[in-house]
Design a protein around this motif. Structure first.
Motif, mmCIF file in Angstrom:
data_model
loop_
_atom_site.group_PDB
_atom_site.id
_atom_site.type_symbol
_atom_site.label_atom_id
_atom_site.label_comp_id
_atom_site.label_asym_id
_atom_site.label_seq_id
_atom_site.Cartn_x
_atom_site.Cartn_y
_atom_site.Cartn_z
ATOM 1 N N LYS A 1 -51.720 -36.433 11.643
ATOM 2 C CA LYS A 1 -51.391 -35.149 12.279
ATOM 3 C C LYS A 1 -50.169 -35.295 13.178
ATOM 4 C CE LYS A 1 -55.966 -33.016 12.383
ATOM 5 N NZ LYS A 1 -57.104 -32.632 13.243
ATOM 6 N N LYS A 2 -50.112 -36.362 13.960
ATOM 7 C CA LYS A 2 -48.956 -36.590 14.849
ATOM 8 C C LYS A 2 -47.681 -36.763 14.033
ATOM 9 C CE LYS A 2 -51.195 -37.028 18.834
ATOM 10 N NZ LYS A 2 -51.031 -36.199 19.987
ATOM 11 N N LEU A 3 -47.783 -37.508 12.945
ATOM 12 C CA LEU A 3 -46.612 -37.713 12.094
ATOM 13 C C LEU A 3 -46.129 -36.376 11.536
ATOM 14 C CD1 LEU A 3 -44.562 -39.442 10.549
ATOM 15 C CD2 LEU A 3 -46.319 -39.759 8.777
ATOM 16 N N GLY A 4 -47.049 -35.564 11.044
ATOM 17 C CA GLY A 4 -46.659 -34.254 10.518
ATOM 18 C C GLY A 4 -45.988 -33.388 11.558
ATOM 19 N N LEU A 5 -46.515 -33.418 12.766
ATOM 20 C CA LEU A 5 -45.914 -32.663 13.866
ATOM 21 C C LEU A 5 -44.506 -33.160 14.161
ATOM 22 C CD1 LEU A 5 -46.225 -30.570 16.159
ATOM 23 C CD2 LEU A 5 -47.217 -32.412 17.541
ATOM 24 N N ARG A 6 -44.341 -34.471 14.229
ATOM 25 C CA ARG A 6 -43.017 -35.042 14.519
ATOM 26 C C ARG A 6 -42.020 -34.723 13.399
ATOM 27 N NH1 ARG A 6 -44.993 -34.588 18.335
ATOM 28 N NH2 ARG A 6 -45.992 -36.106 19.666
ATOM 29 N N ILE A 7 -42.458 -34.829 12.166
ATOM 30 C CA ILE A 7 -41.566 -34.505 11.047
ATOM 31 C C ILE A 7 -41.132 -33.047 11.158
ATOM 32 C CG2 ILE A 7 -41.458 -34.163 8.540
ATOM 33 C CD1 ILE A 7 -43.231 -36.678 8.268
ATOM 34 N N GLY A 8 -42.061 -32.155 11.436
ATOM 35 C CA GLY A 8 -41.741 -30.733 11.581
ATOM 36 C C GLY A 8 -40.777 -30.471 12.717
#
Length: 170
Positions: free
Chosen positions: A57-64
């Motif tokens: 989830k954190k990775l997805g947020l950072r990518i976004g």
């Protein structure tokens, strides 16, 4: 009667687990199959399913955030890894994590690796360090082992989710 009860209980337990997998995969923007592979791969590296889900989830947020033009520590971390948000978004989850692991492994010192992991995954980053230590091939191999051992298909996960939702609405 006992055998029927045991079979019914096993079916319900399987359905609830498949529903949980489907909902968790949706929450992180992955397919049920890819989510199971990465949870299993990181599980072999000592992480819990909850730790892996939070990290994804954190990775997805950072990518976004980086894709939307946000600067800051995550953008700098992706730059240090030589990765773009678009490049990561285009990959299935297991390969995305494996590529990050490849690049993390290539960083010089443990402190550099820890700083990059923290910038991308926040507090989950330190827990991820061990899972990334062996590089992307270790993640790829572990994900393949999980797939070979048997996973719930995307279709079964969708059906279980539909069933659980219908029961909840009844």
């Amino acid at each position: 009667a006992a055998a029927v009860a045991a079979a019914t209980k096993a079916t319900i337990t399987f359905g609830l687990e498949a529903d949980k997998i489907a909902k968790s995969a949706k929450a992180v923007g992955a397919s049920a199959e890819d989510f199971q592979k990465i949870v299993g791969a990181f599980g072999l590296g000592g992480l819990t399913a909850e730790q892996t889900e939070m990290a994804v989830k954190k990775l997805g947020l950072r990518i976004g955030q980086v894709a939307a033009g946000a600067g800051g520590p995550a953008a700098e971390a992706f730059e240090k890894l030589g990765l773009s948000a678009a490049q990561l978004e285009a990959l299935p989850l297991p390969e995305r994590m494996a590529l990050i692991a490849d690049r993390i492994k290539d960083l010089g010192s443990q402190s550099q690796r820890a700083a990059v992991l923290n910038a991308i995954f926040e507090e989950s980053g330190l827990a991820m360090a061990g899972a990334f230590a062996e590089g992307g091939d270790a993640i790829r191999d572990a994900a393949q082992q999980i797939e070979d051992a048997g996973i719930i298909t995307n279709e079964v996960a969708r059906q279980a989710e539909d069933m659980a939702d219908a029961v909840a609405l009844a």
